[in-house]
Design an enzyme around this catalytic site. Structure first.
Site, PDB file in Angstrom:
ATOM      1  N   HIS A 159      58.302  43.398  36.904  1.00 11.18           N
ATOM      2  CA  HIS A 159      58.301  42.000  37.393  1.00 11.18           C
ATOM      3  C   HIS A 159      57.186  41.759  38.416  1.00 11.18           C
ATOM      4  O   HIS A 159      57.312  40.888  39.275  1.00 11.18           O
ATOM      5  CB  HIS A 159      59.652  41.619  38.017  1.00 11.18           C
ATOM      6  CG  HIS A 159      60.841  42.021  37.202  1.00 11.18           C
ATOM      7  ND1 HIS A 159      61.381  41.229  36.217  1.00 11.18           N
ATOM      8  CD2 HIS A 159      61.563  43.177  37.203  1.00 11.18           C
ATOM      9  CE1 HIS A 159      62.418  41.866  35.661  1.00 11.18           C
ATOM     10  NE2 HIS A 159      62.525  43.057  36.233  1.00 11.18           N
ATOM     11  N   SER A 280      29.537  32.899  42.763  1.00 10.61           N
ATOM     12  CA  SER A 280      29.934  31.492  42.695  1.00 10.61           C
ATOM     13  C   SER A 280      28.711  30.644  43.008  1.00 10.61           C
ATOM     14  O   SER A 280      27.873  31.029  43.824  1.00 10.61           O
ATOM     15  CB  SER A 280      31.036  31.234  43.721  1.00 10.61           C
ATOM     16  OG  SER A 280      31.057  29.873  44.083  1.00 10.61           O
ATOM     17  N   LYS A 286      31.631  34.900  47.308  1.00  3.83           N
ATOM     18  CA  LYS A 286      32.454  35.318  46.178  1.00  3.83           C
ATOM     19  C   LYS A 286      31.783  36.373  45.290  1.00  3.83           C
ATOM     20  O   LYS A 286      30.612  36.275  44.980  1.00  3.83           O
ATOM     21  CB  LYS A 286      32.788  34.116  45.281  1.00  3.83           C
ATOM     22  CG  LYS A 286      33.576  33.005  45.919  1.00  3.83           C
ATOM     23  CD  LYS A 286      35.032  33.370  46.196  1.00  3.83           C
ATOM     24  CE  LYS A 286      35.857  33.621  44.968  1.00  3.83           C
ATOM     25  NZ  LYS A 286      36.042  32.440  44.154  1.00  3.83           N
ATOM     26  N   GLU A 293      38.088  38.648  33.307  1.00  5.26           N
ATOM     27  CA  GLU A 293      38.763  37.393  32.926  1.00  5.26           C
ATOM     28  C   GLU A 293      38.422  37.009  31.488  1.00  5.26           C
ATOM     29  O   GLU A 293      39.270  36.532  30.732  1.00  5.26           O
ATOM     30  CB  GLU A 293      38.354  36.261  33.865  1.00  5.26           C
ATOM     31  CG  GLU A 293      38.770  36.476  35.311  1.00  5.26           C
ATOM     32  CD  GLU A 293      38.074  35.488  36.232  1.00  5.26           C
ATOM     33  OE1 GLU A 293      38.512  34.340  36.293  1.00  5.26           O
ATOM     34  OE2 GLU A 293      37.069  35.857  36.877  1.00  5.26           O
TER      35      GLU A 293
END
Ligand code: ARG
Length: 464
Positions: A159, A280, A286, A293
């Site tokens: 979980h 970014s 960043k 991803e």
């Protein structure tokens, strides 16, 4: 020399409508079949000569002509013509322009229907082999990383809540298992594409005395198809391959998700070489895990490829239907997406650096060894359900005290049960907790080492 007209004989009045050319043509994507189309044609031509159906000089001219056409098309020296629809008609037209009537004999006893069915199977088989090699490359990277981290720990989760400690190697080796099954599924799908359709003709085979087994063997197939209608009319081998690819991509997407988590400032379990991260355009601080991803995101399109193909096939009457041309792009897309994702996933695993002090810190907080308290009491004769309740009460005590279980005094343990003595502190040590899980498939050190050795030995053999 007059331009070859492909499939549009004098039966037709005029050309196809310009808009129809765009929709009808498959050359924009089926150019990928070029090497397989040429190999299939050479095998077919040689067999035609062997059977006395065409002169052997023609077969020889076809073979050298096809090799030249293939090289020139691949190098961009010859161009693809959408009016000729597909790779098959383009290659044949260039061949006939080059060698004349010998080239016009190539299509004897053959149809584009058994031709494309053959090309696609050859493509599926060769791509499956390449994907299997890439899967093994990723497995090698994972197993090597696991080997490096046998003595490091990671919280095991359920979980996404810290659950029980495991060895970091155990977690990495879980992906080896998934990929091993993916490899097996792709291997099986390759086998299913092992029958050669050539000789099936357009749908009802051929009147020429072809030696089908000879062609099949020359192309590396395991045998020949046994029903001409089925051979030109189904693409189930592609469905199976895409399904296996989609599942592998789903496994990679889970790995991608874990990389995203591990690289986040919330987890900070690992860092990744900047060659697999992007910046970014607005926030200079960043460093984003874009590739992880994308591997996660691309699972969607590959699942879509499978759905596309299934939908194309559903409800098609026997035998060949032009709808089948739509079976190609999903197959190419699935293969190419997984190919790229496997390469990038391998690069990321090779460039991943774990912060093992940080993962150890995460293991040491959050009561991951609470199960040990219950197991300890069970070892002293208490029924597990009672032991579980006492362990729960001790976790509540520790939370109230703001400390971990191992920091509680023995008096707190004994307040819950007389069965506790100093030995409990040994049980609460993380490596001991992990190594007590000494069972096949468990995270104990000896078990992990055995699994790593097993995987290394199997990878060293690597046979397709
Ligand atoms: N490009 C076609 C395909 O992929 C080749 C077969 C064409 N056959 C035909 N009867 N029009 O399916």
């Amino acid at each position: 020399m007059a331009k070859e007209k492909g499939a549009r004989s004098r039966r037709f009045e005029g050309g196809l409508a310009p808009d129809a050319v765009d929709v009808n043509a498959s050359i924009d994507f089926d150019y990928r079949l070029l090497p397989h189309d040429v190999a299939g044609s050479i095998a077919h031509a040689k067999m035609l000569a062997k059977q006395g159906i065409i002169p052997s000089e023609d077969a020889a001219a076809i073979e050298s002509g096809l090799r030249a056409v293939e090289a020139e098309l691949a190098a961009g020296e010859l161009s693809w013509d959408p009016a000729l629809e597909d790779v098959h008609m383009n290659v044949e037209a260039h061949l006939s322009q080059r060698i004349g009537d010998a080239g016009r004999r190539l299509h004897t006893g053959r149809s584009r229907n058994d031709q494309v069915a053959t090309d696609l199977r050859l493509y599926a088989r060769s791509q499956a082999e390449e994907l299997i090699g890439l899967i093994d490359g990723l497995r090698l990277a994972l197993v090597s990383l696991a080997d490096k981290h046998v003595d490091d720990f990671l919280p095991g989760y359920t979980h996404l809540q810290r659950a029980q400690p495991v060895r970091l190697a155990h977690h990495l080796m879980a992906y080896n298992e998934m990929l091993l099954r993916d490899r097996g599924r792709i291997f099986d799908a390759r086998k299913r594409a092992g029958e050669c359709p050539l000789g099936s003709g357009a749908l009802a085979a051929t009147t020429f005395p072809l030696d089908r087994e000879h062609v099949a063997a020359a192309l590396g197939f395991d045998g020949v198809t046994h029903n001409s209608l089925d051979a030109v009319g189904d693409r189930d081998f592609a469905v199976e391959l895409i399904a296996a690819i989609a599942l592998c991509q789903v496994h990679l997407s889970r790995l991608g998700e874990e990389l995203v988590l591990w690289l986040s400032q919330e987890f900070r379990f690992a860092t990744l070489g900047h060659s697999y991260c992007s910046g970014s355009s607005i926030m200079p601080q960043k460093v984003n895990p874009d590739l992880a991803e994308l591997i996660r995101g691309k699972a969607g399109r590959v699942i879509g490829d499978w759905v596309t193909l299934m939908t194309v096939l559903k409800g098609l009457p026997m035998a060949y239907n032009k709808d089948l041309q739509e079976s190609q792009e999903p197959l190419f897309d699935a293969v190419e997406t997984l190919r790229g994702s496997l390469k990038v996933a391998t690069g990321m695993i090779e460039n991943l650096e774990f912060d093992t002090a940080r993962t150890r810190e995460a293991v040491d907080s959050g009561y991951l060894v609470a199960t040990e308290v219950a197991d300890y009491l069970v070892s002293k004769g208490l029924p597990f359900r009672k032991a579980h309740d006492i362990a729960g009460a001790l976790v509540a005590t520790a939370i109230a005290e703001g400390c971990e279980l191992a920091a509680l005094p023995l008096a707190s343990f004994r307040a819950e049960s007389e069965l506790f003595d100093d030995e409990i502190y040994e049980w609460l040590k993380v490596d001991r907790a992990v190594d007590r899980r000494d069972i096949v498939g468990g995270p104990a050190r000896t078990r992990i080492l055995a699994e790593i050795q097993r995987a290394q030995a199997e990878l060293a053999e690597r046979v397709v």
